[in-house]
Design an enzyme around this catalytic site. Structure first.
Site, short mmCIF file in Angstrom:
data_model
loop_
_atom_site.label_atom_id
_atom_site.label_comp_id
_atom_site.label_asym_id
_atom_site.label_seq_id
_atom_site.Cartn_x
_atom_site.Cartn_y
_atom_site.Cartn_z
N THR A 124 0.88 -1.19 0.00
CA THR A 124 0.00 0.00 0.00
C THR A 124 0.92 1.23 0.00
OG1 THR A 124 -0.22 -0.15 2.42
CG2 THR A 124 -1.98 -1.11 1.10
N THR A 162 -1.37 -1.54 9.61
CA THR A 162 -1.71 -2.79 8.90
C THR A 162 -0.42 -3.41 8.42
OG1 THR A 162 -3.89 -2.11 8.24
CG2 THR A 162 -2.88 -3.86 6.92
N ASN A 164 0.27 11.29 5.81
CA ASN A 164 -1.00 10.82 6.39
C ASN A 164 -2.07 11.90 6.51
OD1 ASN A 164 -0.85 7.89 7.14
ND2 ASN A 164 1.11 8.63 7.90
#
Lengths: 418, 418
Positions: free
Chosen positions: B160, B207, B415
């Site tokens: 990702t 994750t 982010n």
């Protein structure tokens, strides 16, 4: 129409109540030559109350104040910025005691009527470095000479990374007497206070300092009780970076010069005093959040519908402290998945299929699922400099609130080195 | 001289053990057209073991895998990136089940001998959005057509925010048999995994996903036991941002094609297998830390001298997660006051006057006090891209380690929005 019984005066702080004097000077503790030493003195002896960091690595002044607080009489507060006097061992503790003694000596030299009563001590700044005591000594003498009814410079002298000084005050009528409460505060980073009267848990999670004064007549136990309540709904509910300081302290001195009838527990006067103290401390706490290092948004996080009050507390703190949630807010992104993930690891009872999330009044999530048509509206809310996020867990009736901030590049830049 | 019994092969991953095939393709789940769907298939049925996030807001594939894991036989793994299938309700769960069924269907169409055994499912990406199932369906068919002994593209398709794909593998000799273990992993943000075999605490806090394969013959309970141990000293000990994901999963498939004598608990073979799995998982975990979003330094935090193992754990995690400690490291500042403050609020038994702190071998703090002459040396250590911080609490014999990072402006920038 009823007028508001609590009148704010934002142009005064600890010197708004009768009989308090203050000063703030540059002692040379800060290398940049800014003010770094504050002195607050009451003309008459005071009852005192305090709440202190529950961090077990307590700074020397916190250890000192914990021994002294609630002992009668207290005469005043001496505080320095630029050095936390934390992790400084026995030398640090001895230096705190010297500060207290020197403050008393200097105050009585300033005005012989100021005899009697001890000085509480606070420090804020870098950890692990000893105070420059010759500078502190001459600084305290200078501060005593400058005592006046102007508390602005005292508020300035406790600033560290703060960009603005913080003060506020309120006035209420208790019977035929006018009672005032005033305060000054500091704090911008290392902010997630968790204070208790004993310095021991339970208490939840800044260096933040707040000095409060009042001219009310109130017994020491009641004074402490009202302070506990006030701090519980203000300073203990703010967060900038989730790091609890070794120095967090709130002190409240009451000199009784208002001449009111002693405040009785549960009375109308007690409730009004409590409400005034609550509103004053919350206003000062929010000034700290607003001045958070490098922040661009203030976020009020409400958790509702929790199964227990402990669940509400766990969930609201996990959200308020989530690095990823704070980064999303920085970008004006109402990323609720990060909120749900934070609740999920908080330890609270949680079934993500029951979650509702609102950004102000915009319902973004219902029964755990995103309402796609409202995403754009939620983005508009999250683009504001302040907004309210409400997460309803759908599992009960308990709630909790935190006042937090986003996490910005500026915050990191600011904290990269000292 | 004895040669190392564990031989690494960094140029292979899940296809290094005998009998495993893999592929990775672009199904169109990611908007940028990058690979986003991986398929791993064993030629023969597998025993399986897994560890799963203890976050209570578990993603649909985590719920699905928890029901399926350790049931015999498992045939393979299908995984997508670009969408976490988390907080997606009943539709999300149904979609996970469809992915599993489609993977089996596609694999047997590719090679009719691949019949029998279920497919485990993993997803990673944004939370709260439903998967585009028509794209997923055609993607799975395409992935099955592309199955080969090359696992690089499978590692790429689970990325990702990762900047590099992650794989590694090891080989050991068990008796006269060569046994191999291989793995691919992903993860760069939302990293503080806390996984357990049941998905329930106790387990400590990405994750992150990791798929491991082995051709060893080993019973399912032993396979799970070795995985628990391996994850406990690797993925469960890394931190980038303290946010535990809803999707963290490690899966281990064993197809028995090495033909070794079944591994017995406590045997020399068991110990060697465990050591190989430990080293492999730690190498993959450290690849995740090294690829942490926007990071500039990797910090190994050791806590030693804690009164209990729980104290060691609390203290090491508080330091590894401290926003302020991470910011200081970003600036190459060995600011130990922030470390002491973090230990102080961690809840661990702590007397700051007993603290020692080392940056690599430089003793910066002894008995709670800074050794001024070593500050410059500690700054030189903290300016490196990787270093070890050891905090000895001086209260006992227990210790714990975390592999963490600094917190940088780039992390925040990354982010701020998706």
């Amino acid at each position: 129409m009823k007028s508001n019984p609590i009148q704010f005066n934002p142009h005064a702080g600890v010197c708004y109540p009768k009989g308090f004097l203050a000063s703030g000077i540059a002692a040379g503790i800060k290398k940049n030559g800014n003010r770094d030493l504050s002195l607050i003195v009451s003309e008459t002896p005071c009852a005192s109350a305090g709440t202190f960091t529950t961090n077990t690595a307590k700074a020397a002044p916190v250890v000192f104040d914990l021994e002294l607080i609630r002992k009668f009489p207290i005469r005043g507060i001496v505080a320095n910025s630029g050095n936390a006097n934390a992790s400084t061992g026995k030398v640090g503790y001895k230096n705190t005691r010297l500060m207290s003694e020197w403050a008393h000596e200097a105050a009585t030299t300033f005005d012989p009527r100021l005899q009697g009563g001890n000085f509480l001590v606070c420090s804020t700044g870098r950890i692990g470095v000893q105070l420059p005591m010759s500078k502190v000594k001459s600084g305290i003498k200078l501060a005593a000479k400058k005592l006046s009814r102007d508390d602005k410079v005292a508020a300035e002298a406790i600033m560290t990374s703060d960009t603005v000084f913080k003060r506020n005050s309120v006035e209420i009528n208790l019977g035929s007497s006018i009672v005032r409460i005033g305060g000054i505060a500091k704090g911008a980073g290392m902010i997630e206070p968790g204070m208790s009267a004993s310095g021991k848990p339970p208490a939840l999670h800044a260096t933040m300092l707040c000095f409060l004064t009042t001219d009310a007549i109130i017994s020491p136990p009641l004074l402490q009780a009202t302070l506990n309540t006030a701090v519980g709904q203000s300073f203990n509910r703010i967060d900038v970076d989730g790091d609890m300081s070794t120095n967090d302290t709130v002190l409240l001195l009451a000199n009784g010069q208002a001449g009111n009838s002693p405040i009785k527990k549960g009375s109308r006067e007690f409730k009004l005093f409590q409400q005034a103290l609550n509103e004053l401390t919350l206003s000062l706490a929010l000034m700290i959040v607003k001045d958070g290092e490098g922040i661009s948004r203030i976020v009020t996080v409400n958790v509702t519908g929790a199964k227990t009050s402990i669940d509400a507390e766990k969930a609201v703190r996990a959200i308020a402290n989530s690095t990823l949630a704070k980064c999303a807010w920085c970008g004006g992104d109402p990323n609720w998945g990060r909120l749900s993930a934070a609740i999920g690891y908080s330890g609270a009872n949680y079934d993500c299929s029951k979650l509702s999330v609102k950004y102000n009044t915009v319902l973004l999530v219902k029964n755990g699922l995103q309402i796609d048509k409202n995403v754009k509206k939620a983005r508009i809310v999250a683009a504001n400099s302040s907004f309210i996020v409400t997460c309803d867990l759908g599992m009960g009736k308990h709630g909790a609130t935190m006042y937090t901030t986003d996490l910005t590049e500026k915050y990191v830049e600011f904290n990269k080195g000292e």
